[in-house]
Design a protein around this motif. Structure first.
Motif, PDB file in Angstrom:
ATOM      1  N   GLY A  27       1.214   3.823  -6.059  1.00 53.48           N
ATOM      2  CA  GLY A  27       0.222   4.310  -5.086  1.00 53.48           C
ATOM      3  C   GLY A  27       0.842   5.181  -4.010  1.00 53.48           C
ATOM      4  N   MET A  28       0.420   4.944  -2.777  1.00 54.09           N
ATOM      5  CA  MET A  28       0.861   5.795  -1.676  1.00 54.09           C
ATOM      6  C   MET A  28       2.355   5.663  -1.398  1.00 54.09           C
ATOM      7  SD  MET A  28      -1.543   7.727  -0.863  1.00 54.09           S
ATOM      8  CE  MET A  28      -0.807   8.495   0.570  1.00 54.09           C
ATOM      9  N   PHE A  29       2.979   4.551  -1.806  1.00 56.07           N
ATOM     10  CA  PHE A  29       4.425   4.428  -1.599  1.00 56.07           C
ATOM     11  C   PHE A  29       5.157   5.573  -2.287  1.00 56.07           C
ATOM     12  CE2 PHE A  29       3.122  -0.128  -1.332  1.00 56.07           C
ATOM     13  CZ  PHE A  29       3.421  -0.305   0.012  1.00 56.07           C
ATOM     14  N   VAL A  30       4.652   5.951  -3.448  1.00 52.65           N
ATOM     15  CA  VAL A  30       5.280   7.046  -4.200  1.00 52.65           C
ATOM     16  C   VAL A  30       5.148   8.349  -3.412  1.00 52.65           C
ATOM     17  CG1 VAL A  30       5.168   8.420  -6.318  1.00 52.65           C
ATOM     18  CG2 VAL A  30       4.785   5.946  -6.414  1.00 52.65           C
ATOM     19  N   HIS A  31       3.932   8.645  -2.966  1.00 52.08           N
ATOM     20  CA  HIS A  31       3.693   9.942  -2.304  1.00 52.08           C
ATOM     21  C   HIS A  31       4.397  10.006  -0.946  1.00 52.08           C
ATOM     22  CE1 HIS A  31       1.087  10.430  -5.627  1.00 52.08           C
ATOM     23  NE2 HIS A  31       0.254   9.491  -5.227  1.00 52.08           N
ATOM     24  N   GLU A  32       4.512   8.865  -0.285  1.00 49.33           N
ATOM     25  CA  GLU A  32       5.252   8.833   0.986  1.00 49.33           C
ATOM     26  C   GLU A  32       6.734   9.102   0.739  1.00 49.33           C
ATOM     27  OE1 GLU A  32       3.983   5.033   2.443  1.00 49.33           O
ATOM     28  OE2 GLU A  32       2.038   5.875   3.052  1.00 49.33           O
TER      29      GLU A  32
END
Ligand code: GRF
Length: 197
Positions: free
Chosen positions: A118-123
């Motif tokens: 999820g957002m951990f990847v994009h962050e």
């Protein structure tokens, strides 16, 4: 007719996109959706299309045949993980060897592994300063995000991009490519004996 089972833990926008893509294709049946979360929005999306759903907990997944039985009940040809967060246990890996694929929202082997979802990847991608990201569709094995890669697609990251806008670009790539790659995995086109994908 090929039967596809989709595993999803969350919103299920990819699952819905896959259902839409194949809904008028009489070669492919999205037979069942399985989720480890009873409140996952994917279950409502499935209901809208009349696709049967099942929810299972950790104990049923890792210590029983519940999920495997469901896959067999629906004569599953391909298992598609679309936003599914748990490692697949050996009983299912063995019964569906080479028949389980996953989509990851980055260019593996970068930004993969436990906790990278999820957002951990994009962050992490944003923080790295990388100028390109994308999607990876890969076979599933006993480790997070390490199975053989089937397909990758890329998009540019601008300086002004945020993790949220990166997520949007990546989702767009997922919607564009995932159903087509599923189709190619189900119906490989041979070219000099080598699968095209
Ligand atoms: C997608 O970005 C997918 O790559 C990742 O989880 C997300 C699922 O999104 N594995 P959705 O539930 O399909 O909207």
């Amino acid at each position: 007719m090929k039967n596809v089972a989709i595993f999803a833990s969350g919103s299920g926008s990819n699952a819905e996109n896959i259902i839409e893509y194949f809904k008028n294709d009489d070669r492919v049946n999205i037979a069942v959706i399985l989720s480890n979360r009873k409140d996952a929005y994917v279950l409502q999306r499935a209901k809208k299309f009349g696709v049967p759903t099942y929810v299972f907990n950790r104990d049923a997944f890792y210590n029983s045949q519940f999920v495997l039985d469901k896959l067999l009940k629906y004569h599953t040809d391909l298992v598609v993980l679309a936003g599914f967060m748990w490692l697949v246990p050996d009983n299912i890996l063995n019964a569906f060897s080479g028949k389980i694929i996953n989509i990851h929202p980055a260019l593996l082997p970068k930004y993969g592994g436990k906790g990278m979802y999820g957002m951990f990847v994009h962050e992490a991608v944003k923080q790295s300063g990388d100028t390109v990201t994308g999607i990876s569709i890969h076979y599933v094995n006993e480790k997070y995000d390490e199975g053989a890669i089937i397909f990758q697609a890329r998009c540019k990251i601008d300086k002004t991009d945020t993790p949220e806008s990166i997520a949007q670009k990546v989702h767009a790539l997922e919607y564009e490519h995932f159903p087509q790659i599923i189709e190619q995995v189900l119906f490989p086109v041979l070219c000099n004996g080598t699968p095209k994908i």
